[in-house]
Write a protein that holds these residues in place. Structure first.
Motif, short mmCIF file in Angstrom:
data_model
loop_
_atom_site.label_atom_id
_atom_site.label_comp_id
_atom_site.label_asym_id
_atom_site.label_seq_id
_atom_site.Cartn_x
_atom_site.Cartn_y
_atom_site.Cartn_z
N VAL A 86 0.85 -1.21 0.00
CA VAL A 86 0.00 0.00 0.00
C VAL A 86 0.88 1.25 0.00
N ALA A 87 1.94 1.24 0.77
CA ALA A 87 2.84 2.39 0.84
C ALA A 87 3.49 2.67 -0.51
N ILE A 88 3.91 1.62 -1.20
CA ILE A 88 4.52 1.82 -2.52
C ILE A 88 3.49 2.37 -3.50
N ALA A 89 2.27 1.83 -3.45
CA ALA A 89 1.20 2.37 -4.30
C ALA A 89 0.94 3.84 -3.96
N HIS A 90 0.99 4.17 -2.67
CA HIS A 90 0.80 5.55 -2.23
C HIS A 90 1.91 6.45 -2.77
N MET A 91 3.13 5.95 -2.73
CA MET A 91 4.26 6.74 -3.24
C MET A 91 4.11 6.99 -4.74
N VAL A 92 3.71 5.97 -5.47
CA VAL A 92 3.49 6.13 -6.91
C VAL A 92 2.39 7.16 -7.16
N TRP A 93 1.31 7.09 -6.37
CA TRP A 93 0.21 8.05 -6.50
C TRP A 93 0.71 9.47 -6.26
N ILE A 94 1.51 9.65 -5.22
CA ILE A 94 2.04 10.98 -4.90
C ILE A 94 2.88 11.51 -6.07
N LEU A 95 3.72 10.66 -6.62
CA LEU A 95 4.56 11.09 -7.73
C LEU A 95 3.73 11.38 -8.98
N TYR A 96 2.63 10.67 -9.15
CA TYR A 96 1.74 10.89 -10.29
C TYR A 96 1.02 12.23 -10.16
N VAL A 97 0.52 12.53 -8.96
CA VAL A 97 -0.25 13.76 -8.74
C VAL A 97 0.67 14.98 -8.78
N GLY A 98 1.85 14.84 -8.24
CA GLY A 98 2.78 15.96 -8.24
C GLY A 98 3.39 16.16 -6.86
N VAL A 99 4.64 16.49 -6.84
CA VAL A 99 5.37 16.62 -5.59
C VAL A 99 5.18 18.02 -5.03
N SER A 100 4.89 18.05 -3.73
CA SER A 100 4.79 19.31 -2.99
C SER A 100 5.52 19.12 -1.67
N ALA A 101 5.56 20.14 -0.86
CA ALA A 101 6.23 20.03 0.44
C ALA A 101 5.56 18.97 1.31
N SER A 102 4.22 18.97 1.33
CA SER A 102 3.52 17.98 2.16
C SER A 102 3.70 16.57 1.61
N SER A 103 3.76 16.42 0.30
CA SER A 103 3.96 15.08 -0.25
C SER A 103 5.37 14.57 0.02
N LEU A 104 6.34 15.48 0.06
CA LEU A 104 7.70 15.06 0.42
C LEU A 104 7.76 14.57 1.87
N VAL A 105 7.03 15.24 2.75
CA VAL A 105 6.96 14.79 4.14
C VAL A 105 6.32 13.40 4.20
N ILE A 110 6.75 7.57 4.97
CA ILE A 110 6.53 6.22 4.43
C ILE A 110 7.83 5.43 4.43
N CYS A 111 8.90 6.04 3.97
CA CYS A 111 10.20 5.35 3.92
C CYS A 111 10.65 4.92 5.31
N VAL A 112 10.54 5.81 6.27
CA VAL A 112 10.96 5.49 7.63
C VAL A 112 10.04 4.42 8.23
N ALA A 113 8.73 4.51 7.97
CA ALA A 113 7.80 3.51 8.49
C ALA A 113 8.11 2.12 7.93
N ILE A 114 8.43 2.04 6.66
CA ILE A 114 8.79 0.75 6.06
C ILE A 114 10.04 0.17 6.73
N VAL A 115 11.02 1.02 6.97
CA VAL A 115 12.26 0.55 7.61
C VAL A 115 11.95 -0.04 8.98
N PHE A 116 11.17 0.65 9.80
CA PHE A 116 10.86 0.14 11.14
C PHE A 116 9.95 -1.08 11.10
N THR A 117 9.10 -1.15 10.09
CA THR A 117 8.21 -2.30 9.96
C THR A 117 8.99 -3.58 9.66
#
Length: 132
Positions: A86-105, A110-117
């Motif tokens: 789901v996180a990878i799909a979310h990342m792809v969605w974010i990149l599709y819609v367009g990068v902004s400051a909030s999407s970078l956060v 997401i990256c840090v959550a995946i690492v801890f998971t």
């Protein structure tokens, strides 16, 4: 969750933070309609359609994160893979819609959550249930 190791608590906190952050940033866009109009020069109908689509997709991600974290806390192993998917799909969605400051956060969280998971201590915590 008191018995959960620190890596699990951090992962859960990050996934829930992502869900809340996505919800709040998406809700905030509805209050920034004028800025969206200035940036895009779209009609009110186009802006509403765009925001409705973003809200619908955001709701899917928020609900998915919430349900998967709930299953993860039940010490099931499969939600780790599902959260990552789901996180990878979310990342792809974010990149599709367009990068902004909030999407970078969101991408960073997401990256840090995946690492801890996927930390070894998290896997050990999940394996303890299967051993009993």
């Amino acid at each position: 969750m008191n018995e959960a190791p620190r890596t699990v608590r951090i992962a859960v906190g990050l996934w829930l933070a992502i869900a809340v952050f996505v919800f709040l940033t998406t809700a905030g866009l509805w209050f920034q309609r004028a800025e969206v109009r200035e940036l895009t020069d779209w009609s009110e109908g186009q802006i509403t359609s765009f925001l409705a689509t973003l809200s619908g997709v955001a709701l899917v991600f928020v609900v998915a994160y919430g349900l998967l974290v709930w299953q993860f806390l039940k010490r099931k192993n499969w939600p780790r893979a599902a959260l990552s998917f789901v996180a990878i799909a979310h990342m792809v969605w974010i990149l599709y819609v367009g990068v902004s400051a909030s999407s970078l956060v969101t991408l960073l969280l997401i990256c840090v959550a995946i690492v801890f998971t996927w930390q070894a201590r998290t896997a050990q915590w999940l394996a303890e249930v299967r051993e009993q």
